[in-house]
Scaffold this active site. Structure first.
Site, mmCIF file in Angstrom:
data_model
loop_
_atom_site.group_PDB
_atom_site.id
_atom_site.type_symbol
_atom_site.label_atom_id
_atom_site.label_comp_id
_atom_site.label_asym_id
_atom_site.label_seq_id
_atom_site.Cartn_x
_atom_site.Cartn_y
_atom_site.Cartn_z
ATOM 1 N N ALA A 196 0.859 -1.177 0.000
ATOM 2 C CA ALA A 196 0.000 0.000 0.000
ATOM 3 C C ALA A 196 0.898 1.231 0.000
ATOM 4 O O ALA A 196 2.056 1.157 0.429
ATOM 5 C CB ALA A 196 -0.874 -0.010 1.248
ATOM 6 N N GLY B 130 0.589 -5.083 0.760
ATOM 7 C CA GLY B 130 -0.552 -5.145 -0.157
ATOM 8 C C GLY B 130 -0.180 -5.767 -1.502
ATOM 9 O O GLY B 130 -1.042 -6.337 -2.190
ATOM 10 N N GLU C 238 -0.374 -9.372 -0.972
ATOM 11 C CA GLU C 238 -1.804 -9.678 -0.827
ATOM 12 C C GLU C 238 -2.514 -9.633 -2.179
ATOM 13 O O GLU C 238 -3.392 -10.453 -2.454
ATOM 14 C CB GLU C 238 -2.433 -8.693 0.163
ATOM 15 C CG GLU C 238 -1.952 -8.954 1.591
ATOM 16 C CD GLU C 238 -2.304 -7.847 2.570
ATOM 17 O OE1 GLU C 238 -2.108 -6.662 2.226
ATOM 18 O OE2 GLU C 238 -2.754 -8.156 3.690
ATOM 19 N N GLU D 131 4.446 -5.232 7.061
ATOM 20 C CA GLU D 131 3.666 -4.178 7.744
ATOM 21 C C GLU D 131 4.070 -4.025 9.207
ATOM 22 O O GLU D 131 4.027 -2.931 9.767
ATOM 23 C CB GLU D 131 2.160 -4.498 7.676
ATOM 24 C CG GLU D 131 1.544 -4.407 6.287
ATOM 25 C CD GLU D 131 1.571 -5.711 5.518
ATOM 26 O OE1 GLU D 131 2.407 -6.599 5.823
ATOM 27 O OE2 GLU D 131 0.761 -5.843 4.591
HETATM 28 N N1 CO8 Z 1 4.586 3.238 -0.340
HETATM 29 C C1 CO8 Z 1 4.995 4.414 -0.848
HETATM 30 N N2 CO8 Z 1 6.172 4.579 -1.474
HETATM 31 C C2 CO8 Z 1 6.957 3.510 -1.600
HETATM 32 C C3 CO8 Z 1 6.619 2.239 -1.096
HETATM 33 C C4 CO8 Z 1 5.352 2.118 -0.437
HETATM 34 N N3 CO8 Z 1 4.881 0.956 0.023
HETATM 35 N N4 CO8 Z 1 7.617 1.385 -1.347
HETATM 36 C C5 CO8 Z 1 8.562 2.071 -2.007
HETATM 37 N N5 CO8 Z 1 8.172 3.358 -2.148
HETATM 38 C C6 CO8 Z 1 8.916 4.448 -2.801
HETATM 39 C C7 CO8 Z 1 10.040 4.951 -1.913
HETATM 40 O O1 CO8 Z 1 9.582 5.858 -0.949
HETATM 41 C C8 CO8 Z 1 10.953 5.571 -2.930
HETATM 42 O O2 CO8 Z 1 10.437 6.821 -3.290
HETATM 43 P P1 CO8 Z 1 11.405 8.150 -3.242
HETATM 44 O O3 CO8 Z 1 12.469 7.859 -4.268
HETATM 45 O O4 CO8 Z 1 10.490 9.246 -3.595
HETATM 46 O O5 CO8 Z 1 11.951 8.185 -1.861
HETATM 47 C C9 CO8 Z 1 10.792 4.650 -4.147
HETATM 48 O O6 CO8 Z 1 9.561 3.975 -3.965
HETATM 49 C C10 CO8 Z 1 11.889 3.631 -4.263
HETATM 50 O O7 CO8 Z 1 11.971 2.918 -3.052
HETATM 51 P P2 CO8 Z 1 13.353 2.719 -2.249
HETATM 52 O O8 CO8 Z 1 14.274 3.846 -2.506
HETATM 53 O O9 CO8 Z 1 13.011 2.449 -0.813
HETATM 54 O O10 CO8 Z 1 13.898 1.411 -2.980
HETATM 55 P P3 CO8 Z 1 14.864 0.284 -2.398
HETATM 56 O O11 CO8 Z 1 15.187 -0.575 -3.557
HETATM 57 O O12 CO8 Z 1 15.950 0.895 -1.590
HETATM 58 O O13 CO8 Z 1 13.958 -0.528 -1.341
HETATM 59 C C11 CO8 Z 1 11.964 -1.708 -0.637
HETATM 60 C C12 CO8 Z 1 12.876 -1.272 -1.809
HETATM 61 C C13 CO8 Z 1 12.684 -2.679 0.269
HETATM 62 C C14 CO8 Z 1 10.744 -2.369 -1.270
HETATM 63 C C15 CO8 Z 1 11.542 -0.454 0.180
HETATM 64 O O14 CO8 Z 1 11.064 0.523 -0.708
HETATM 65 C C16 CO8 Z 1 10.454 -0.720 1.176
HETATM 66 O O15 CO8 Z 1 10.706 -1.257 2.242
HETATM 67 N N6 CO8 Z 1 9.203 -0.318 0.847
HETATM 68 C C17 CO8 Z 1 8.077 -0.453 1.743
HETATM 69 C C18 CO8 Z 1 7.598 -1.880 1.838
HETATM 70 C C19 CO8 Z 1 6.473 -1.974 2.822
HETATM 71 O O16 CO8 Z 1 6.587 -1.720 4.003
HETATM 72 N N7 CO8 Z 1 5.284 -2.395 2.314
HETATM 73 C C20 CO8 Z 1 4.092 -2.546 3.132
HETATM 74 C C21 CO8 Z 1 3.297 -1.286 3.101
HETATM 75 S S1 CO8 Z 1 1.906 -1.323 4.188
HETATM 76 C C22 CO8 Z 1 0.766 -2.288 3.358
HETATM 77 O O17 CO8 Z 1 0.998 -2.763 2.298
HETATM 78 C C23 CO8 Z 1 -0.551 -2.514 4.063
HETATM 79 C C24 CO8 Z 1 -1.489 -3.322 3.162
HETATM 80 C C25 CO8 Z 1 -2.888 -3.312 3.643
HETATM 81 C C26 CO8 Z 1 -3.868 -2.719 2.719
HETATM 82 C C27 CO8 Z 1 -3.600 -2.807 1.218
HETATM 83 C C28 CO8 Z 1 -4.283 -1.685 0.488
HETATM 84 C C29 CO8 Z 1 -3.691 -1.377 -0.847
#
Ligand code: CO8
Length: 259
Positions: free
Chosen positions: A67, A110, A113, A133
């Site tokens: 998400a 998500g 999921e 999460e």
């Molecule tokens: N949301 C928003 N932005 C994101 C997300 C995310 N989930 N994941 C990555 N991005 C963005 C980063 O902020 C970054 O943007 P910017 O360059 O503007 O800072 C860009 O994408 C690239 O990401 P990274 O620089 O972090 O890339 P890396 O290769 O270093 O890392 C990772 C990749 C490991 C995937 C890292 O981005 C990460 O940990 N992302 C978050 C993963 C996460 O926690 N996901 C769970 C989110 S909560 C959720 O999904 C709840 C679901 C329930 C409901 C579902 C409804 C849709």
């Protein structure tokens, strides 16, 4: 207006459509707009007689990283309740045609999921599945504690949900989460190949079989068997059943029309 965050590719193979998630800079983070566009695209393809199977992919780096955290960060519980984002997920659950997720790179939160909401998963060797999460102070909200547990069992699901550890495509394959693992350059092609195989079959039988398999998640064995039997009987009302069985006896390939 055309969608901004999904691209719809019609007829990538006979009767197969492909939707790609298209927010690459954000690793296909699933914001409300993307999910709404995905739902609308799936509903349109579900209603299109030329389409029998749908493939959903991200790109090589990410299927979807979850998400959109930035969109959610400042929301209150009441905002979440009013937004009712899961009605979109409920609508996707109702799609009757098979959906195959083609996953490469991150399928997290998500994103994991969403891949599990699809009916089958073809993954590249670089795919990583996870429910991280817990690391941002919440927990899965779109089926991660339920579909993951049913797919991989309690031990691994509990570990993934409580620690946020990502699993590799090989581990996901061993655990029964996914259908195939292939080299990254082949994952989309392989998903389309699997979709094409299903697209040759009777679309009626395919839809009813999908419905019956999904029913097994929601009901008792007795009720599930009853449901299966009704769909089985119902298929004998279709021309496709006559064609399928006649073709077997004629030793020729059947031509199914979905009637
Ligand atoms: N949301 C928003 N932005 C994101 C997300 C995310 N989930 N994941 C990555 N991005 C963005 C980063 O902020 C970054 O943007 P910017 O360059 O503007 O800072 C860009 O994408 C690239 O990401 P990274 O620089 O972090 O890339 P890396 O290769 O270093 O890392 C990772 C990749 C490991 C995937 C890292 O981005 C990460 O940990 N992302 C978050 C993963 C996460 O926690 N996901 C769970 C989110 S909560 C959720 O999904 C709840 C679901 C329930 C409901 C579902 C409804 C849709």
């Amino acid at each position: 207006m055309p969608p901004e965050y999904v691209i719809i590719h019609q007829q990538v193979a006979p009767h197969v459509a492909h939707i790609s998630l298209n927010r690459p800079k954000e690793l296909n983070a699933l914001n409300l707009q993307l999910m709404g566009e995905l739902r609308d695209a799936l509903k349109a393809l579900d209603a299109d007689d030329n389409v029998r199977v749908i493939v959903v992919s991200g790109n090589e780096k990410a299927f979807a990283a979850g998400a959109d955290i930035k969109e959610m960060a400042n929301k209150t519980a009441i905002d979440m309740f009013i937004t009712d984002q899961f009605s979109t997920w409920d609508a996707i659950k109702k799609i009757r045609k098979p959906i195959i997720a083609a996953v490469s790179g991150f399928a997290l939160g998500g994103g994991c999921e969403l891949s599990m909401l699809c009916d089958m998963i073809v993954a590249s060797e670089t795919a990583r599945f996870g429910q991280p999460e817990i690391k941002i102070g919440v927990m899965p909200g779109a089926g991660g504690t339920q579909r993951l547990t049913r797919a991989v069992g309690k031990a691994l699901a509990m570990e993934m949900v409580l620690t946020g550890r990502f699993i590799t495509a090989q581990e996901a394959m061993k655990a029964g989460l996914i259908n195939k693992v292939v080299p990254v350059e082949l994952y989309l092609q392989e998903a389309i190949k699997l979709a094409s195989e299903i697209a040759l079959l009777s679309p009626l039988a395919v839809k009813m079989a999908k419905e019956a398999v999904l029913k097994s998640f929601d009901t008792t064995l007795e009720e599930g068997l009853h449901f299966e039997r009704k769909n089985f009987y119902l298929l004998f009302a279709a021309e496709d059943q006559k064609e399928g069985m006649q073709a077997f006896m004629d030793k020729r390939a059947p031509v199914f029309k979905g009637r």
